[in-house]
Design a protein around this motif. Structure first.
Motif, PDB file in Angstrom:
ATOM      1  N   LEU A   6      -4.484  -7.400   0.050  1.00 35.48           N
ATOM      2  CA  LEU A   6      -3.649  -6.288  -0.394  1.00 35.48           C
ATOM      3  C   LEU A   6      -4.288  -4.963   0.004  1.00 35.48           C
ATOM      4  O   LEU A   6      -5.474  -4.736  -0.244  1.00 35.48           O
ATOM      5  CB  LEU A   6      -3.459  -6.333  -1.913  1.00 35.48           C
ATOM      6  N   TYR A   7      -3.497  -4.100   0.614  1.00 32.05           N
ATOM      7  CA  TYR A   7      -3.940  -2.776   1.049  1.00 32.05           C
ATOM      8  C   TYR A   7      -2.991  -1.716   0.495  1.00 32.05           C
ATOM      9  O   TYR A   7      -1.824  -1.996   0.229  1.00 32.05           O
ATOM     10  CB  TYR A   7      -3.897  -2.653   2.576  1.00 32.05           C
ATOM     11  N   LEU A   8      -3.512  -0.515   0.384  1.00 32.77           N
ATOM     12  CA  LEU A   8      -2.670   0.659   0.194  1.00 32.77           C
ATOM     13  C   LEU A   8      -2.659   1.408   1.520  1.00 32.77           C
ATOM     14  O   LEU A   8      -3.709   1.685   2.089  1.00 32.77           O
ATOM     15  CB  LEU A   8      -3.227   1.587  -0.885  1.00 32.77           C
ATOM     16  N   ALA A   9      -1.473   1.695   2.010  1.00 29.73           N
ATOM     17  CA  ALA A   9      -1.308   2.464   3.242  1.00 29.73           C
ATOM     18  C   ALA A   9      -0.725   3.818   2.868  1.00 29.73           C
ATOM     19  O   ALA A   9       0.309   3.886   2.195  1.00 29.73           O
ATOM     20  CB  ALA A   9      -0.386   1.729   4.214  1.00 29.73           C
ATOM     21  N   ALA A  30       5.538  -3.459   4.202  1.00 29.16           N
ATOM     22  CA  ALA A  30       5.399  -3.083   2.792  1.00 29.16           C
ATOM     23  C   ALA A  30       6.089  -4.052   1.847  1.00 29.16           C
ATOM     24  O   ALA A  30       7.137  -4.614   2.156  1.00 29.16           O
ATOM     25  CB  ALA A  30       5.938  -1.675   2.579  1.00 29.16           C
ATOM     26  N   THR A  31       5.468  -4.203   0.673  1.00 25.98           N
ATOM     27  CA  THR A  31       6.088  -4.933  -0.430  1.00 25.98           C
ATOM     28  C   THR A  31       6.559  -3.970  -1.503  1.00 25.98           C
ATOM     29  O   THR A  31       7.299  -4.343  -2.385  1.00 25.98           O
ATOM     30  CB  THR A  31       5.096  -5.934  -1.057  1.00 25.98           C
ATOM     31  N   GLY A  32       6.107  -2.748  -1.443  1.00 24.45           N
ATOM     32  CA  GLY A  32       6.505  -1.724  -2.403  1.00 24.45           C
ATOM     33  C   GLY A  32       5.850  -0.415  -2.042  1.00 24.45           C
ATOM     34  O   GLY A  32       4.965  -0.373  -1.202  1.00 24.45           O
ATOM     35  N   VAL A  37       3.080   6.435   0.296  1.00 27.08           N
ATOM     36  CA  VAL A  37       2.054   5.473  -0.101  1.00 27.08           C
ATOM     37  C   VAL A  37       2.738   4.136  -0.344  1.00 27.08           C
ATOM     38  O   VAL A  37       3.705   4.053  -1.099  1.00 27.08           O
ATOM     39  CB  VAL A  37       1.301   5.923  -1.373  1.00 27.08           C
ATOM     40  N   HIS A  38       2.225   3.075   0.311  1.00 25.12           N
ATOM     41  CA  HIS A  38       2.875   1.765   0.242  1.00 25.12           C
ATOM     42  C   HIS A  38       1.845   0.665   0.015  1.00 25.12           C
ATOM     43  O   HIS A  38       0.712   0.759   0.490  1.00 25.12           O
ATOM     44  CB  HIS A  38       3.622   1.478   1.547  1.00 25.12           C
ATOM     45  N   GLU A  39       2.269  -0.385  -0.697  1.00 23.94           N
ATOM     46  CA  GLU A  39       1.467  -1.590  -0.849  1.00 23.94           C
ATOM     47  C   GLU A  39       1.819  -2.530   0.297  1.00 23.94           C
ATOM     48  O   GLU A  39       2.995  -2.794   0.548  1.00 23.94           O
ATOM     49  CB  GLU A  39       1.793  -2.290  -2.170  1.00 23.94           C
ATOM     50  N   VAL A  40       0.808  -3.044   0.977  1.00 22.92           N
ATOM     51  CA  VAL A  40       1.047  -3.975   2.078  1.00 22.92           C
ATOM     52  C   VAL A  40       0.069  -5.145   1.988  1.00 22.92           C
ATOM     53  O   VAL A  40      -1.105  -4.959   1.692  1.00 22.92           O
ATOM     54  CB  VAL A  40       0.922  -3.287   3.464  1.00 22.92           C
ATOM     55  N   PHE A  41       0.569  -6.351   2.193  1.00 23.87           N
ATOM     56  CA  PHE A  41      -0.264  -7.540   2.300  1.00 23.87           C
ATOM     57  C   PHE A  41      -0.393  -7.850   3.785  1.00 23.87           C
ATOM     58  O   PHE A  41       0.617  -8.039   4.469  1.00 23.87           O
ATOM     59  CB  PHE A  41       0.381  -8.722   1.570  1.00 23.87           C
TER      60      PHE A  41
END
Length: 83
Positions: A6-9, A30-32, A37-41
Motif C-alpha cells: 500500500l502506497y500513498l501517491a 488507485a483504490t481511493g 492524494v490517492h491510495e494505491v496498491f
C-alpha cells in the motif's frame, strides 16, 4: 501472484494539461483518494511503471510527485466518515 504494497501517491502539478494526465495515470492504480492524494496498491513492477510514466508527464522544475509506502504493521486511524 506478486505481493502488493500500500502506497500513498500525492502530486502537485502546475499545468492543467499535465494535472489531468497525472490524475488519469494515478487513478488507473488507485483504490481511493481525494483531490491529489490517492491510495494505491502496487507490485514492484507496477511501482516502477507508475514512476516511469509519471516522470514522462511531469516537468521536474515545476511539478512534484511523492510516493510513500505505508507500513503494513501500522495501525489505521479513521476520522469522520472514513472506514
Amino acid at each position: 501472484m506478486p505481493q502488493r504494497d500500500l502506497y500513498l501517491a500525492a502530486y502537485d502539478v502546475a499545468s492543467p494539461r499535465r494535472l489531468i494526465a497525472a490524475l488519469a495515470l494515478v487513478r488507473g492504480y488507485a483504490t481511493g483518494g481525494q483531490k491529489s492524494v490517492h491510495e494505491v496498491f502496487l507490485t514492484p513492477a507496477e511501482r516502477h511503471e507508475l514512476l516511469h510514466n509519471m516522470a514522462l508527464i511531469l516537468d521536474e522544475t515545476e511539478d512534484r510527485f511523492f510516493l510513500l509506502r505505508l507500513d503494513p504493521r501500522a495501525r489505521t486511524y479513521a476520522l469522520g466518515v472514513a472506514t
